[in-house]
Enzyme design. Structure first.
Site, PDB file in Angstrom:
ATOM      1  N   GLU A 109     -12.698  -1.518  11.901  1.00  0.00           N
ATOM      2  CA  GLU A 109     -12.594  -0.896  10.584  1.00  0.00           C
ATOM      3  C   GLU A 109     -13.707  -1.370   9.652  1.00  0.00           C
ATOM      4  O   GLU A 109     -14.278  -0.578   8.905  1.00  0.00           O
ATOM      5  CB  GLU A 109     -11.229  -1.216   9.974  1.00  0.00           C
ATOM      6  CG  GLU A 109     -11.098  -0.739   8.542  1.00  0.00           C
ATOM      7  CD  GLU A 109      -9.723  -1.022   7.943  1.00  0.00           C
ATOM      8  OE1 GLU A 109      -8.848  -1.549   8.631  1.00  0.00           O
ATOM      9  OE2 GLU A 109      -9.543  -0.683   6.758  1.00  0.00           O
ATOM     10  N   GLU A 136       0.822  -1.218   0.000  1.00  0.00           N
ATOM     11  CA  GLU A 136       0.000   0.000   0.000  1.00  0.00           C
ATOM     12  C   GLU A 136       0.854   1.266   0.000  1.00  0.00           C
ATOM     13  O   GLU A 136       0.609   2.199   0.764  1.00  0.00           O
ATOM     14  CB  GLU A 136      -0.948   0.006   1.202  1.00  0.00           C
ATOM     15  CG  GLU A 136      -1.933  -1.149   1.167  1.00  0.00           C
ATOM     16  CD  GLU A 136      -2.984  -1.102   2.278  1.00  0.00           C
ATOM     17  OE1 GLU A 136      -2.703  -0.545   3.344  1.00  0.00           O
ATOM     18  OE2 GLU A 136      -4.086  -1.629   2.040  1.00  0.00           O
ATOM     19  N   ASP A 167      -8.322  -8.887   4.189  1.00  0.00           N
ATOM     20  CA  ASP A 167      -8.089  -7.771   5.098  1.00  0.00           C
ATOM     21  C   ASP A 167      -9.167  -7.627   6.166  1.00  0.00           C
ATOM     22  O   ASP A 167     -10.015  -6.736   6.070  1.00  0.00           O
ATOM     23  CB  ASP A 167      -8.015  -6.458   4.296  1.00  0.00           C
ATOM     24  CG  ASP A 167      -7.608  -5.284   5.163  1.00  0.00           C
ATOM     25  OD1 ASP A 167      -7.146  -5.516   6.285  1.00  0.00           O
ATOM     26  OD2 ASP A 167      -7.760  -4.135   4.705  1.00  0.00           O
TER      27      ASP A 167
HETATM   28  O1  GCW Z   1      -6.943  -2.733   6.688  1.00  0.00           O
HETATM   29  C1  GCW Z   1      -6.128  -1.955   5.890  1.00  0.00           C
HETATM   30  C2  GCW Z   1      -6.443  -0.558   6.268  1.00  0.00           C
HETATM   31  C3  GCW Z   1      -5.273   0.379   6.247  1.00  0.00           C
HETATM   32  C4  GCW Z   1      -4.130  -0.277   7.004  1.00  0.00           C
HETATM   33  C5  GCW Z   1      -3.780  -1.562   6.277  1.00  0.00           C
HETATM   34  C6  GCW Z   1      -2.678  -2.340   6.960  1.00  0.00           C
HETATM   35  C7  GCW Z   1      -2.436   0.680   8.383  1.00  0.00           C
HETATM   36  O2  GCW Z   1      -7.456  -0.096   5.449  1.00  0.00           O
HETATM   37  O3  GCW Z   1      -5.675   1.574   6.859  1.00  0.00           O
HETATM   38  O4  GCW Z   1      -3.024   0.573   7.122  1.00  0.00           O
HETATM   39  O5  GCW Z   1      -4.879  -2.414   6.243  1.00  0.00           O
HETATM   40  O6  GCW Z   1      -3.006  -3.257   7.709  1.00  0.00           O
HETATM   41  O7  GCW Z   1      -1.519  -2.060   6.759  1.00  0.00           O
END
Ligand code: GCW
Length: 737
Positions: A418, A317, A390
């Site tokens: 989240e 990311e 995720d």
């Molecule tokens: O779940 C996703 C989130 C990001 C997060 C990423 C991660 C810290 O949307 O905000 O960043 O995973 O776990 O690295």
């Protein structure tokens, strides 16, 4: 006159004997104390028994951690028993609670517990009822002060739950060594990525001078559930974290956590040598880069002698990593591990990676990491999220658990909600965590559960750990929604023992946090046990996933189709069209199913055998596919979405039943939040059902309430005030102001 007095007397008598009087509503509670409430025990029999057996504390030897244990025990007991509890260094009467280690305390040593303590390791403890010099004592012993601390918290927990004294004797040891919480706190504006519990706890502006007592309470809370480590900053790491300016401040936090057995770790930005070190590269094989990290690590240890190590998000990311320099994850992790090794530090290297060009995001972490198995140094642990995507409401377990035979691998869970409605929705995660831990990888035959993989029993890992992303912030109750506390609690308990039942953990939490009254315990437990499944049902049942609006991840946007990356859209995941819905991960599709051992792969592969809840994770099926219930897929989908909303309504009814039995403050708060949850659940349901209907072309079967609005209406809500304000408070992660 006489009549009026008589009326008053009768009225007064009525008040005294009315049920409302005998079960007075508990006073308002703002949630700050979490599960460590220690209020006077109201049950007279329980109180009398405890007062007799628990009169004084004897403690000797040991350091700050033992002092914390003794202090906590004195505070806890005096609150629960309603009287001062003397603390001395000797057993000088019946009813003594003797705490300590054989090394530090002659009285403990005199009990000859060494053989029983030996197998309990560094953090285990033993509680027994015995005598010392003819005096009745309850001994809480460990091999280390930390063990004693965990034993003391265990004892207090039993008392908070009114457990009989006969049931106290126990010997316990945690199943994993590193029980660590991860904060996604930024250094700027006290923002927290995916926080929802207020601003960041860490007051960088007033540190190191001001030692906010809240830091101590934070450490106590963690220690009470066996957590022994914390990473205080976001994995999207601000390079400034490693500057002396921040290390000086961080050292104060470490000092305040240490007496509670909590070691401090930091997330680091892989490009730090360039960003703050003035180097031209961050190539992990470059000698100057390696020297830079060695120097920085030495510097860290000069501030924090027991520093734990680094957590790293690399090549993920947009975060920098070794691949940017043509190197592998192993090269990157090992370079940091080498710098930390002389000091006893470790690296937790995250496997949360996925490239936009990948055909199936599901496959990515496995495909990148399994070829590196065996290349990581001994003080590296690869940190793997529970599922391959995720933190979704339901994912199959990540196939990396079961595939890394020669690399220490730990589990990462998410407490902060989240994908579960932020701090607005009630969603107890104990059930989700346990589902993952109990999942059988079959890596070494039946019984190779994820829990047994990460505790080292399956592959013999030398380092074991479990992490959770938590969200406590400046909100008075730390977590925003009072029930997010329960998932934090469940994480700690499961990190201690992954075989604990989520229902039993919920039971403990309710008793300590609200009440021992069965009229509270039972309905609240029902709410908690159904809450996660409700969240799955009204968001993404039958193996659908990631139907969220982009960015905030709060509300639904199954129609979301345009983004910088295909795997940041919703259509990428559900693939709905006129013919059907779902992601084919069998041999006719991405074949991600091959990443699992048999018979897991065979079950997931087989349309007949795969459990409904994973169906659309692995199969693309037509709308009239026959489900186990006998319904068609379309009808089952509708059924599940509606069931989710009904479950929220059931949660509301159950919560209403505890009115007057729990304090008014939290009762009203949770009641109102459940109304928000019902509103949002309906919005999720209607958005998804109306949207998928444009493909299935089939009606919502009779008997279900009709959506109140059109699909267009729901689409228009995507970017409106439905997203709680907490989201807008977040600056771009890791970007210095
Ligand atoms: O779940 C996703 C989130 C990001 C997060 C990423 C991660 C810290 O949307 O905000 O960043 O995973 O776990 O690295």
């Amino acid at each position: 006159m006489t009549i009026r007095i008589a009326t008053l007397v009768i009225f007064g008598i009525l008040l005294l004997v009315s049920p409302a009087r005998t079960h007075a509503q508990p006073p308002d509670d703002d949630g700050y104390r979490m599960w460590l409430r220690y209020d006077l025990i109201a049950d007279a029999d329980v109180l009398a028994g405890y007062r007799n057996a628990l009169q004084r504390i004897a403690v000797s030897g040991g350091g700050d951690v033992l002092q914390s244990a003794a202090g906590e025990l004195a505070t806890g007991l005096s609150g629960l028993l309603g009287r001062e509890i003397p603390v001395s260094d000797a057993v000088d009467g019946d009813g003594t609670i003797l705490i300590g280690t054989p090394d530090g305390s002659a009285a403990v040593r005199s009990l000859g517990l060494a053989d029983r303590l030996e197998p309990l390791g560094r953090d285990g403890f033993l509680i027994d009822r015995t005598t010392v010099g003819g005096r009745d004592v309850i001994v809480v012993a460990g091999n280390t002060d930390a063990g004693v601390l965990y034993g003391v918290f265990h004892l207090l927990r039993q008392l908070q739950m009114h457990r009989p004294l006969d049931a106290l004797p126990t010997a316990q040891a945690p199943k994993v060594d590193l029980r660590i919480v991860n904060h996604w706190d930024n250094l700027n504006r006290r923002s927290v990525e995916r926080g929802y519990g207020g601003l960041s706890l860490w007051e960088w502006g007033s540190l190191p001078e001001y030692r906010n007592p809240r830091y101590t309470d934070y450490a106590r809370i963690n220690a009470s559930i066996g957590i022994n480590a914390t990473v205080i900053n976001n994995v999207n790491a601000d390079p400034r974290m490693l500057t002396d300016q921040f290390l000086e401040k961080t050292a104060v936090l470490a000092d305040m956590f240490r007496p509670w057995g909590i070691r401090l770790y930091l997330s680091v930005n892989f490009d730090s040598p360039r960003r703050i070190g003035g180097l031209k590269t961050a190539d992990p094989l470059d000698p100057d880069v390696r020297a830079w990290w060695r120097e920085r690590v030495e510097r860290i240890y000069s501030y924090i002698p027991d520093f734990g190590g680094f957590l790293v998000k690399a090549d993920s990311e947009g975060q920098p990593g070794p691949q940017g320099y043509g190197r592998t994850h192993a090269d990157g992790a090992n370079m940091l591990a080498d710098a930390l090794e002389p000091h006893g530090g470790i690296v937790m290297w995250r496997a949360f990676v996925y490239r936009p060009e990948q055909g199936d995001r599901f496959r990515e972490a496995y495909d990148e990491f399994v070829p590196l198995d065996g290349q990581f140094h001994e003080n590296v642990i690869v940190q793997v999220k529970n599922g391959p995507i995720d933190f979704q409401p339901r994912e199959p377990f990540s196939p990396l658990f079961g595939a890394m035979e020669k690399t220490n691998t730990m589990l990462e869970l998410q407490v902060t909600q989240e994908y579960f409605g932020f701090a607005m929705h009630l969603a107890y995660m104990g059930t989700l965590f346990s589902e993952v831990l109990q999942a059988d990888t079959y890596a070494r035959g039946e019984g190779s559960t994820v829990g047994r993989v990460i505790d080292g029993s399956v592959f013999g890992y030398r380092r074991t750990g479990m992490a959770a992303v938590i969200n406590p912030g400046t909100d008075r109750n730390w977590t925003g929604h009072p029930f997010v506390q329960s998932s934090w609690y469940a994480f700690g308990r499961l990190a201690w023992d992954h075989t604990l039942a989520p229902e039993a953990i919920a039971d403990e939490w309710i008793r300590m946090t609200f009440s021992n009254d069965p009229r509270v315990v039972e309905p609240v437990k029902d709410i908690m046990m159904m809450s996660r499944e409700a969240g799955v049902n009204y968001r993404s049942p039958i193996g659908l996933t990631h139907l969220y609006a982009q960015g905030h991840h709060y509300g639904p946007a199954p129609w979301h189709a345009r983004s910088g990356r295909p795997d940041w859209t919703a259509v990428y995941y559900h693939r709905a069209d006129r013919d059907g819905i779902g992601f084919d991960r069998t041999a006719t599709g991405s074949n991600a199913v091959e990443q699992y051992h048999e018979p897991v792969a065979a079950i997931f592969r087989d349309l007949e055998k795969i459990p409904d809840e994973y169906l659309l994770w692995f199969h693309r099926v037509p709308w009239d596919h026959r489900m186990k219930s006998g319904r068609t897929l379309w009808n089952e989908l509708v059924h599940k979405y509606y069931e989710g909303v009904e479950q929220v309504r059931e949660m509301q009814r159950l919560w209403d039943s505890v009115e007057g039995l729990v304090d008014r403050y939290r009762f009203e708060q949770v009641k109102a939040l459940l109304r928000v949850q019902e509103r949002d659940a309906i919005r999720w349901r209607d958005s998804c059902v109306l949207y998928f209907q444009t493909f299935s072309g089939q009606p919502i079967p009779d008997g279900y309430e009709k959506p109140a609005h059109s699909l267009e209406h729901y689409r228009s809500l995507e970017t409106t005030t439905y997203v709680p304000d907490t989201w807008y408070n977040q600056p771009p992660p890791g970007v210095p102001d």
